[in-house]
Write an enzyme that holds these catalytic residues in place. Sequence first.
Site, PDB file in Angstrom:
ATOM      1  N   SER A 177     -96.744  46.129 -27.123  1.00 22.13           N
ATOM      2  CA  SER A 177     -95.933  47.328 -27.262  1.00 22.13           C
ATOM      3  C   SER A 177     -94.654  47.224 -26.440  1.00 22.13           C
ATOM      4  O   SER A 177     -93.897  46.275 -26.598  1.00 22.13           O
ATOM      5  CB  SER A 177     -96.789  48.536 -26.890  1.00 22.13           C
ATOM      6  OG  SER A 177     -96.164  49.730 -27.234  1.00 22.13           O
ATOM      7  N   HIS A 178     -94.435  48.155 -25.549  1.00 20.69           N
ATOM      8  CA  HIS A 178     -93.193  48.237 -24.776  1.00 20.69           C
ATOM      9  C   HIS A 178     -93.214  47.396 -23.497  1.00 20.69           C
ATOM     10  O   HIS A 178     -92.231  47.375 -22.768  1.00 20.69           O
ATOM     11  CB  HIS A 178     -92.939  49.696 -24.401  1.00 20.69           C
ATOM     12  CG  HIS A 178     -94.017  50.229 -23.511  1.00 20.69           C
ATOM     13  ND1 HIS A 178     -95.237  50.630 -24.022  1.00 20.69           N
ATOM     14  CD2 HIS A 178     -94.076  50.382 -22.186  1.00 20.69           C
ATOM     15  CE1 HIS A 178     -95.998  51.033 -23.009  1.00 20.69           C
ATOM     16  NE2 HIS A 178     -95.326  50.892 -21.894  1.00 20.69           N
TER      17      HIS A 178
END
Length: 175
Positions: A101-102
């Site tokens: 993800s991030h």
Amino acid sequence: MIKFGTGGWREIIADGFTKENIRLLTAGLCQLMLQEGHGGKEICVGYDRRFLSKESAHWVAEVLAGYGFPVFVIDRSSPTPLIMFTVKQGGHPYGMAVTASHNPAIYNGIKVFTAGGRDADREVTNRIEEQIKTLTPADVRSIGYAEGLRTGQIREGYPFNEYIDSILDRMDTKA
């Protein structure tokens, strides 16, 4: 020790995010799915563009197939919502995405989705963690990716057009 956080399990590549841990996590999910009566149901696996994501998705698929689950692998790097859409549209009881993800580039991880393409909640991830605790690397069953493709236990596809069409169907494109 594999511990899920919000939105999945993430670790530094080659430190905690290893082939062995990926296989253990997948085997834990397989045991849970078998207990829940999902044996023989197809599971969706996808991945993003991070380092080792494609290879990791193949390791996941090998273990799923080793436990008798048919596997649909999205065969190109994909955004997480596309994978969630595929889980929902395919009626899969579970799905998995290899993504961090991030998080920074040195991380990778796995998100688990439940029926309907939803993020696995804390109750589900706790149950997966409990299953993992009962396993050793020697317990993990798998079949080779090429063998799975050859026998049809693993199949590949890229449902991007269906995903885009589903978005367009919900929009007023004339506006």
